[in-house]
Design an enzyme around this catalytic site. Structure first.
Site, PDB file in Angstrom:
ATOM      1  N   ASP A  29       0.829  -1.205   0.000  1.00 54.55           N
ATOM      2  CA  ASP A  29       0.000   0.000   0.000  1.00 54.55           C
ATOM      3  C   ASP A  29       0.873   1.269   0.000  1.00 54.55           C
ATOM      4  O   ASP A  29       1.974   1.263   0.553  1.00 54.55           O
ATOM      5  CB  ASP A  29      -0.902  -0.021   1.237  1.00 54.55           C
ATOM      6  CG  ASP A  29      -2.057   0.956   1.112  1.00 54.55           C
ATOM      7  OD1 ASP A  29      -2.324   1.444   0.005  1.00 54.55           O
ATOM      8  OD2 ASP A  29      -2.692   1.232   2.151  1.00 54.55           O
ATOM      9  N   ASN A  31       1.288   3.419  -2.937  1.00 57.17           N
ATOM     10  CA  ASN A  31       1.826   3.845  -4.241  1.00 57.17           C
ATOM     11  C   ASN A  31       1.278   5.208  -4.662  1.00 57.17           C
ATOM     12  O   ASN A  31       2.021   6.072  -5.144  1.00 57.17           O
ATOM     13  CB  ASN A  31       1.447   2.839  -5.336  1.00 57.17           C
ATOM     14  CG  ASN A  31       2.105   1.499  -5.146  1.00 57.17           C
ATOM     15  OD1 ASN A  31       3.070   1.385  -4.414  1.00 57.17           O
ATOM     16  ND2 ASN A  31       1.585   0.486  -5.800  1.00 57.17           N
ATOM     17  N   GLY A  32      -0.043   5.365  -4.509  1.00 56.68           N
ATOM     18  CA  GLY A  32      -0.682   6.614  -4.940  1.00 56.68           C
ATOM     19  C   GLY A  32      -0.141   7.810  -4.176  1.00 56.68           C
ATOM     20  O   GLY A  32       0.214   8.844  -4.765  1.00 56.68           O
ATOM     21  N   TRP A  34       2.688   8.049  -2.592  1.00 49.06           N
ATOM     22  CA  TRP A  34       4.102   8.242  -2.932  1.00 49.06           C
ATOM     23  C   TRP A  34       4.211   9.157  -4.163  1.00 49.06           C
ATOM     24  O   TRP A  34       5.024  10.082  -4.184  1.00 49.06           O
ATOM     25  CB  TRP A  34       4.753   6.883  -3.215  1.00 49.06           C
ATOM     26  CG  TRP A  34       6.213   6.938  -3.532  1.00 49.06           C
ATOM     27  CD1 TRP A  34       7.259   6.848  -2.661  1.00 49.06           C
ATOM     28  CD2 TRP A  34       6.799   7.115  -4.843  1.00 49.06           C
ATOM     29  NE1 TRP A  34       8.458   6.954  -3.326  1.00 49.06           N
ATOM     30  CE2 TRP A  34       8.207   7.117  -4.675  1.00 49.06           C
ATOM     31  CE3 TRP A  34       6.284   7.270  -6.126  1.00 49.06           C
ATOM     32  CZ2 TRP A  34       9.091   7.259  -5.742  1.00 49.06           C
ATOM     33  CZ3 TRP A  34       7.178   7.421  -7.190  1.00 49.06           C
ATOM     34  CH2 TRP A  34       8.552   7.410  -6.999  1.00 49.06           C
ATOM     35  N   ARG A  42      -0.902   9.272  -9.849  1.00 52.80           N
ATOM     36  CA  ARG A  42      -0.887   8.069  -8.996  1.00 52.80           C
ATOM     37  C   ARG A  42      -0.227   6.868  -9.685  1.00 52.80           C
ATOM     38  O   ARG A  42       0.456   6.076  -9.048  1.00 52.80           O
ATOM     39  CB  ARG A  42      -2.323   7.700  -8.601  1.00 52.80           C
ATOM     40  CG  ARG A  42      -2.990   8.670  -7.652  1.00 52.80           C
ATOM     41  CD  ARG A  42      -4.441   8.258  -7.402  1.00 52.80           C
ATOM     42  NE  ARG A  42      -4.531   6.867  -7.027  1.00 52.80           N
ATOM     43  CZ  ARG A  42      -4.341   6.393  -5.789  1.00 52.80           C
ATOM     44  NH1 ARG A  42      -4.076   7.242  -4.816  1.00 52.80           N
ATOM     45  NH2 ARG A  42      -4.419   5.115  -5.539  1.00 52.80           N
ATOM     46  N   HIS A  46       2.483   3.315  -8.884  1.00 57.84           N
ATOM     47  CA  HIS A  46       2.320   1.878  -9.172  1.00 57.84           C
ATOM     48  C   HIS A  46       3.511   1.368  -9.989  1.00 57.84           C
ATOM     49  O   HIS A  46       4.001   0.271  -9.779  1.00 57.84           O
ATOM     50  CB  HIS A  46       1.019   1.628  -9.934  1.00 57.84           C
ATOM     51  CG  HIS A  46      -0.210   2.014  -9.156  1.00 57.84           C
ATOM     52  ND1 HIS A  46      -0.407   1.633  -7.849  1.00 57.84           N
ATOM     53  CD2 HIS A  46      -1.306   2.758  -9.491  1.00 57.84           C
ATOM     54  CE1 HIS A  46      -1.570   2.110  -7.414  1.00 57.84           C
ATOM     55  NE2 HIS A  46      -2.126   2.797  -8.393  1.00 57.84           N
ATOM     56  N   TRP A  78     -11.598  -2.504  -8.550  1.00 57.84           N
ATOM     57  CA  TRP A  78     -12.340  -2.123  -9.763  1.00 57.84           C
ATOM     58  C   TRP A  78     -13.051  -0.783  -9.575  1.00 57.84           C
ATOM     59  O   TRP A  78     -13.440  -0.155 -10.552  1.00 57.84           O
ATOM     60  CB  TRP A  78     -13.373  -3.198 -10.116  1.00 57.84           C
ATOM     61  CG  TRP A  78     -12.781  -4.501 -10.555  1.00 57.84           C
ATOM     62  CD1 TRP A  78     -12.706  -5.650  -9.819  1.00 57.84           C
ATOM     63  CD2 TRP A  78     -12.170  -4.804 -11.819  1.00 57.84           C
ATOM     64  NE1 TRP A  78     -12.092  -6.651 -10.547  1.00 57.84           N
ATOM     65  CE2 TRP A  78     -11.759  -6.156 -11.783  1.00 57.84           C
ATOM     66  CE3 TRP A  78     -11.930  -4.073 -12.992  1.00 57.84           C
ATOM     67  CZ2 TRP A  78     -11.124  -6.787 -12.849  1.00 57.84           C
ATOM     68  CZ3 TRP A  78     -11.302  -4.702 -14.061  1.00 57.84           C
ATOM     69  CH2 TRP A  78     -10.908  -6.035 -13.975  1.00 57.84           C
ATOM     70  N   LEU A 140      11.691 -20.149  -4.472  1.00 60.50           N
ATOM     71  CA  LEU A 140      10.603 -19.293  -3.988  1.00 60.50           C
ATOM     72  C   LEU A 140       9.372 -19.408  -4.893  1.00 60.50           C
ATOM     73  O   LEU A 140       9.487 -19.331  -6.113  1.00 60.50           O
ATOM     74  CB  LEU A 140      11.070 -17.827  -3.982  1.00 60.50           C
ATOM     75  CG  LEU A 140       9.986 -16.793  -3.669  1.00 60.50           C
ATOM     76  CD1 LEU A 140       9.623 -16.805  -2.194  1.00 60.50           C
ATOM     77  CD2 LEU A 140      10.434 -15.393  -4.095  1.00 60.50           C
TER      78      LEU A 140
HETATM   79  C1  FPP Z   1      -2.094   0.021  -3.356  1.00 59.76           C
HETATM   80  O1  FPP Z   1      -1.614   1.341  -3.244  1.00 59.76           O
HETATM   81  C2  FPP Z   1      -1.477  -0.639  -4.506  1.00 59.76           C
HETATM   82  C3  FPP Z   1      -2.130  -1.246  -5.528  1.00 59.76           C
HETATM   83  C4  FPP Z   1      -3.599  -1.337  -5.575  1.00 59.76           C
HETATM   84  C5  FPP Z   1      -1.411  -1.802  -6.690  1.00 59.76           C
HETATM   85  C6  FPP Z   1      -0.179  -2.561  -6.317  1.00 59.76           C
HETATM   86  C7  FPP Z   1       0.607  -2.885  -7.526  1.00 59.76           C
HETATM   87  C8  FPP Z   1       1.960  -2.865  -7.593  1.00 59.76           C
HETATM   88  C9  FPP Z   1       2.825  -2.537  -6.461  1.00 59.76           C
HETATM   89  C10 FPP Z   1       2.655  -3.249  -8.824  1.00 59.76           C
HETATM   90  C11 FPP Z   1       2.488  -4.717  -9.007  1.00 59.76           C
HETATM   91  C12 FPP Z   1       3.592  -5.363  -9.544  1.00 59.76           C
HETATM   92  C13 FPP Z   1       3.603  -6.601 -10.076  1.00 59.76           C
HETATM   93  C14 FPP Z   1       4.700  -7.456  -9.865  1.00 59.76           C
HETATM   94  C15 FPP Z   1       2.553  -7.126 -10.907  1.00 59.76           C
HETATM   95  P1  FPP Z   1      -2.626   2.554  -3.357  1.00 59.76           P
HETATM   96  O2  FPP Z   1      -2.816   2.914  -4.761  1.00 59.76           O
HETATM   97  O3  FPP Z   1      -3.897   2.202  -2.641  1.00 59.76           O
HETATM   98  O4  FPP Z   1      -1.862   3.678  -2.588  1.00 59.76           O
HETATM   99  P2  FPP Z   1      -2.496   4.861  -1.724  1.00 59.76           P
HETATM  100  O5  FPP Z   1      -3.052   4.225  -0.466  1.00 59.76           O
HETATM  101  O6  FPP Z   1      -1.334   5.733  -1.457  1.00 59.76           O
HETATM  102  O7  FPP Z   1      -3.558   5.500  -2.556  1.00 59.76           O
END
Ligand code: FPP
Length: 249
Positions: A29, A31-32, A34, A42, A46, A78, A140
């Site tokens: 969690d 990414n957005g 960050w 956002r 990812h 979704w 792994l």
């Molecule tokens: C949640 O952060 C993250 C996701 C819903 C997507 C996760 C996907 C990846 C890390 C890339 C995947 C990589 C592979 C190997 C397929 P958020 O968007 O909810 O973050 P926020 O809470 O800051 O909004």
């Protein structure tokens, strides 16, 4: 840019890494946030998240972790804007296109959990190709959770079990916790020993609801793109110092 997976220097290191936990599940969690903190869209978070996945897979291989289950896209994701959903669902293909040779070299086996039928065909095919190519690897096991939801998984398991009861492949007396586990997407895998969630929230978000019954939890405020081998090792170290009693004393 492709980041090195396990380079020559590291593979020649003679450091002895302590073993365990066997199965680590991760809610990636943050990414957005960050990306937004840097004034970027956002989706940039990812994309950066893939680099962290690579670093953590590499660390897990070194630490002799047997299963790593990463929450990549949930049944609830979704609800996000279509452009973000489309972007996230393309990432597994991008990741595997770049890193499948390294994953093969490092004896990593790819598996998926979740409902792959809802996933775009090109992603599904790329993932299936990686699953097939890595089928005989016994290092792994990287479980990519895609279109995954814990409640949905339990409901599906119950439907399959019900069908087997009707077909007399199973009797009601044989239905127990182990049997139900066998109908889940994770059948055959050890339950997670440790759950890591980055990004500061302290909830399960419908991840592995059945499987996490006796799992140790480790939370950090660090956003997934900033998470590194250092914090991963710290989580493992803390896990090793915990006493797991499974309801006993
Ligand atoms: C949640 O952060 C993250 C996701 C819903 C997507 C996760 C996907 C990846 C890390 C890339 C995947 C990589 C592979 C190997 C397929 P958020 O968007 O909810 O973050 P926020 O809470 O800051 O909004």
């Amino acid at each position: 840019m492709k980041i090195p997976f396990i380079n020559d220097k590291q593979s020649k290191e003679s450091i002895v890494y302590p073993e365990g936990p066997d199965h680590i599940a991760i809610i990636m969690d943050g990414n957005g946030r960050w990306a937004q903190k840097r004034g970027m869209p956002r989706i940039a978070g990812h994309k950066e998240g893939i680099s962290t996945v690579v670093k953590i897979v590499k660390a897990a291989v070194k630490c002799k972790v047997k299963f790593l289950t990463i929450y990549t896209f949930s049944t609830e994701n979704w609800k996000r804007p279509k452009s973000e959903v489309d972007f996230i669902l393309k990432l597994p293909k991008e990741f595997l296109h770049t890193y499948l040779p390294d994953l093969l070299t490092n004896n990593v086996r790819i598996e998926t959990i979740g409902n792959m039928e809802g996933i775009p065909a090109s992603t599904r095919e790329a993932v299936q190709y990686a699953v097939d190519r890595t089928r005989h690897n016994d290092g792994l096991q990287l479980n990519i959770a895609l279109n995954y939801g814990g409640r949905n998984e339990i409901l599906d398991a119950m439907k399959k079990m019900h069908a087997d009861l009707i077909d007399a492949k199973l009797t009601l007396d044989e239905v127990n916790e182990q049997q139900l586990s066998n109908y889940l997407d994770t059948a055959g895998a050890a339950e997670p020993d440790l759950l890591i969630r980055t990004g500061g929230e302290k909830r399960l978000s419908n991840f592995l609801l059945w499987q996490l019954a006796y799992t140790e939890f480790w939370f950090t405020d660090i956003l997934w793109p900033d998470f590194s081998e250092r914090e991963f090792r710290q989580a493992l170290e803390e896990f090793r110092n915990r006493k797991r009693r499974y309801g006993s004393i």
